[in-house]
Design a protein around this motif. Structure first.
Motif, PDB file in Angstrom:
ATOM      1  N   VAL A  24       0.647  -1.316  -0.168  1.00  0.00           N
ATOM      2  CA  VAL A  24      -0.047   0.471  -0.375  1.00  0.00           C
ATOM      3  C   VAL A  24       1.082   1.640   0.300  1.00  0.00           C
ATOM      4  CG1 VAL A  24      -1.602   1.319   1.394  1.00  0.00           C
ATOM      5  CG2 VAL A  24      -1.858  -1.242   1.071  1.00  0.00           C
ATOM      6  N   ILE A  25       2.250   1.356   1.223  1.00  0.00           N
ATOM      7  CA  ILE A  25       2.765   2.547   0.597  1.00  0.00           C
ATOM      8  C   ILE A  25       3.465   2.372  -0.991  1.00  0.00           C
ATOM      9  CG2 ILE A  25       4.924   3.542   1.652  1.00  0.00           C
ATOM     10  CD1 ILE A  25       3.208   3.931   3.962  1.00  0.00           C
ATOM     11  N   ALA A  26       3.635   1.829  -1.604  1.00  0.00           N
ATOM     12  CA  ALA A  26       3.984   1.338  -2.521  1.00  0.00           C
ATOM     13  C   ALA A  26       3.471   2.141  -3.673  1.00  0.00           C
ATOM     14  CB  ALA A  26       4.549  -0.015  -2.656  1.00  0.00           C
ATOM     15  N   ALA A  27       2.356   2.007  -2.822  1.00  0.00           N
ATOM     16  CA  ALA A  27       1.280   3.004  -4.021  1.00  0.00           C
ATOM     17  C   ALA A  27       0.697   4.066  -4.181  1.00  0.00           C
ATOM     18  CB  ALA A  27       0.384   1.589  -3.696  1.00  0.00           C
ATOM     19  N   GLY A  28       1.389   4.427  -3.280  1.00  0.00           N
ATOM     20  CA  GLY A  28       1.675   6.108  -2.761  1.00  0.00           C
ATOM     21  C   GLY A  28       0.503   6.172  -1.673  1.00  0.00           C
ATOM     22  N   ILE A  29      -0.146   5.385  -1.075  1.00  0.00           N
ATOM     23  CA  ILE A  29      -1.131   5.535   0.271  1.00  0.00           C
ATOM     24  C   ILE A  29      -0.330   5.401   1.462  1.00  0.00           C
ATOM     25  CG2 ILE A  29      -3.258   4.624   0.841  1.00  0.00           C
ATOM     26  CD1 ILE A  29      -3.718   3.659  -1.528  1.00  0.00           C
ATOM     27  N   PRO A  30      -0.056   6.832   2.119  1.00  0.00           N
ATOM     28  CA  PRO A  30       0.299   6.016   3.495  1.00  0.00           C
ATOM     29  C   PRO A  30      -0.618   5.733   4.276  1.00  0.00           C
ATOM     30  CG  PRO A  30      -0.799   8.646   3.208  1.00  0.00           C
ATOM     31  CD  PRO A  30      -1.296   7.863   1.849  1.00  0.00           C
ATOM     32  N   VAL A  31       0.622   5.123   5.262  1.00  0.00           N
ATOM     33  CA  VAL A  31      -0.179   4.027   6.648  1.00  0.00           C
ATOM     34  C   VAL A  31       0.010   4.340   7.447  1.00  0.00           C
ATOM     35  CG1 VAL A  31      -0.712   1.194   6.606  1.00  0.00           C
ATOM     36  CG2 VAL A  31      -0.550   2.444   4.352  1.00  0.00           C
ATOM     37  N   VAL A  32      -0.828   4.215   8.619  1.00  0.00           N
ATOM     38  CA  VAL A  32      -0.480   4.467  10.223  1.00  0.00           C
ATOM     39  C   VAL A  32      -1.104   3.654  11.135  1.00  0.00           C
ATOM     40  CG1 VAL A  32      -1.314   5.551  12.037  1.00  0.00           C
ATOM     41  CG2 VAL A  32      -0.680   7.214   9.745  1.00  0.00           C
ATOM     42  N   THR A  33      -0.664   2.550  11.630  1.00  0.00           N
ATOM     43  CA  THR A  33      -1.150   1.766  12.553  1.00  0.00           C
ATOM     44  C   THR A  33      -1.409   1.890  13.805  1.00  0.00           C
ATOM     45  OG1 THR A  33       0.892   0.626  13.215  1.00  0.00           O
ATOM     46  CG2 THR A  33       0.370  -0.344  11.512  1.00  0.00           C
ATOM     47  N   PHE A  34      -2.261   1.311  14.281  1.00  0.00           N
ATOM     48  CA  PHE A  34      -3.024   2.193  15.785  1.00  0.00           C
ATOM     49  C   PHE A  34      -3.179   0.761  16.180  1.00  0.00           C
ATOM     50  CE2 PHE A  34      -6.905   1.182  12.983  1.00  0.00           C
ATOM     51  CZ  PHE A  34      -7.802   1.242  14.119  1.00  0.00           C
ATOM     52  N   VAL A 193      -6.039   8.097  12.817  1.00  0.00           N
ATOM     53  CA  VAL A 193      -6.828   9.410  11.564  1.00  0.00           C
ATOM     54  C   VAL A 193      -6.669  10.559  11.866  1.00  0.00           C
ATOM     55  CG1 VAL A 193      -8.981  10.247  10.426  1.00  0.00           C
ATOM     56  CG2 VAL A 193      -9.266   8.063  11.499  1.00  0.00           C
ATOM     57  N   ASP A 194      -6.214  10.901  12.591  1.00  0.00           N
ATOM     58  CA  ASP A 194      -5.259  12.252  13.054  1.00  0.00           C
ATOM     59  C   ASP A 194      -4.349  12.201  12.310  1.00  0.00           C
ATOM     60  OD1 ASP A 194      -5.889  15.401  13.908  1.00  0.00           O
ATOM     61  OD2 ASP A 194      -4.435  14.884  15.315  1.00  0.00           O
ATOM     62  N   LEU A 195      -3.423  11.815  12.809  1.00  0.00           N
ATOM     63  CA  LEU A 195      -2.077  11.978  12.351  1.00  0.00           C
ATOM     64  C   LEU A 195      -1.726  11.417  10.109  1.00  0.00           C
ATOM     65  CD1 LEU A 195      -0.053   9.058  14.793  1.00  0.00           C
ATOM     66  CD2 LEU A 195       0.648  11.344  14.089  1.00  0.00           C
ATOM     67  N   LEU A 196      -3.147  10.394   9.790  1.00  0.00           N
ATOM     68  CA  LEU A 196      -2.929  10.252   9.056  1.00  0.00           C
ATOM     69  C   LEU A 196      -3.606  12.177   8.180  1.00  0.00           C
ATOM     70  CD1 LEU A 196      -4.654   7.303   8.082  1.00  0.00           C
ATOM     71  CD2 LEU A 196      -3.090   7.993   7.336  1.00  0.00           C
ATOM     72  N   VAL A 197      -4.239  12.321   8.797  1.00  0.00           N
ATOM     73  CA  VAL A 197      -4.167  13.815   7.717  1.00  0.00           C
ATOM     74  C   VAL A 197      -3.302  14.836   8.266  1.00  0.00           C
ATOM     75  CG1 VAL A 197      -5.890  15.768   8.601  1.00  0.00           C
ATOM     76  CG2 VAL A 197      -7.261  13.833   8.995  1.00  0.00           C
ATOM     77  N   GLN A 198      -2.887  14.589   9.251  1.00  0.00           N
ATOM     78  CA  GLN A 198      -1.559  16.066   9.173  1.00  0.00           C
ATOM     79  C   GLN A 198      -0.429  15.281   8.256  1.00  0.00           C
ATOM     80  OE1 GLN A 198       0.409  15.750  13.739  1.00  0.00           O
ATOM     81  NE2 GLN A 198      -0.795  14.963  14.165  1.00  0.00           N
ATOM     82  N   PHE A 199      -0.780  14.321   8.639  1.00  0.00           N
ATOM     83  CA  PHE A 199       0.592  13.826   7.014  1.00  0.00           C
ATOM     84  C   PHE A 199      -0.012  14.578   5.490  1.00  0.00           C
ATOM     85  CE2 PHE A 199       2.094  11.189   3.829  1.00  0.00           C
ATOM     86  CZ  PHE A 199       3.801  10.749   3.774  1.00  0.00           C
ATOM     87  N   LEU A 200      -1.375  14.041   5.278  1.00  0.00           N
ATOM     88  CA  LEU A 200      -1.747  14.920   4.254  1.00  0.00           C
ATOM     89  C   LEU A 200      -1.572  15.997   3.620  1.00  0.00           C
ATOM     90  CD1 LEU A 200      -4.809  12.183   3.958  1.00  0.00           C
ATOM     91  CD2 LEU A 200      -2.739  12.034   2.385  1.00  0.00           C
ATOM     92  N   LYS A 201      -1.614  17.069   4.698  1.00  0.00           N
ATOM     93  CA  LYS A 201      -1.141  17.929   4.721  1.00  0.00           C
ATOM     94  C   LYS A 201       0.558  19.121   4.564  1.00  0.00           C
ATOM     95  CE  LYS A 201      -5.784  19.951   7.871  1.00  0.00           C
ATOM     96  NZ  LYS A 201      -5.803  20.255   9.170  1.00  0.00           N
TER      97      LYS A 201
END
Length: 226
Positions: A24-34, A193-201
């Motif tokens: 998924v990361i290689a496809a350009g999609i950020p991944v966060v585990t929780f 989800v908040d971490l992903l939002v921060q990364f996308l920003k």
């Protein structure tokens, strides 16, 4: 379904999910585990409890309720899972520091509720000298507490576990479970989800430790009221 902007995933199986996360990361999609981490993967960050530290806290609590002396059985629904191994490592470290405490072999109960109880019941019958049960997760905690309740053994066997299932809360209130550690699952999900939002920003993100919440008979009413 269109392309996702990010993925938050609870990685129960480190070995099985690491290749998927990397794909998924290689496809350009950020991944966060929780909740449960996958540090061997290329995930960007983890939101959740420090599992080794939470195990240490559970071990310290067990030592405290036993007065530093007794025989402890550790229970888990999946002894081979990384989250279980991490918690067990911490618990054993804490218990090893207490010379008066002996740790029995770990009981792998499986995930079926009836089988969990039966496994604990059989283990207690086979090892009557056990004075403490330390559960590493949500499901063997109420099973151990129920065994104590049914056998009226609260004065002989102490239980420390994890999570705030309704049954566990009731058993803490009744004194059949001495302490339970909260993982704050809602906080973990929100943080991921908040971490992903921060990364996308475009912001830099790091692991977020959601902490350890300890509940005993003294403060469990805070949870029971919710």
């Amino acid at each position: 379904m269109g392309k996702m902007d990010g993925l938050a995933i609870s990685s129960v199986s480190t070995d099985a999910l690491a290749p998927l996360i990397d794909k998924v990361i290689a496809a350009g999609i950020p991944v966060v585990t929780f909740n449960t981490d996958n540090p061997e993967s290329k995930r960007l960050a983890f939101a959740g409890q420090d599992l080794v530290q939470s195990g240490r806290e559970a071990g310290k609590l067990m030592a405290k309720v036993l007065g530093g002396k007794g025989k402890v059985m550790i229970t888990t629904i999946d002894a081979a899972a990384q989250w279980s191994l991490d918690r067990e490592k911490g618990a054993r470290e804490a218990l090893k520091a207490e010379p008066g405490i002996e740790v029995a072999s770990t009981l792998n109960t499986g995930t079926d509720p009836q089988k969990i109880y039966s496994a604990i019941e059989n283990a207690m019958l086979a090892n009557p000298s056990i004075s403490g049960v330390l559960s590493l997760e949500c499901c063997s905690t109420p099973a151990a507490g129920t065994w104590v309740e049914r056998n009226k053994a609260a004065d002989k066997v102490k239980v420390v576990g994890f999570d705030l299932l309704d049954q566990t809360v009731q058993l803490v209130q009744s004194g059949d479970v001495q302490a339970t550690i909260d993982q704050a699952p809602e906080k973990q999900g929100f943080a991921a989800v908040d971490l992903l939002v921060q990364f996308l920003k475009g912001q830099t993100i790091e692991n977020l430790d959601t902490g350890v919440g300890v509940y005993t008979k003294d403060n469990i009413a805070e949870v029971a009221k919710k």
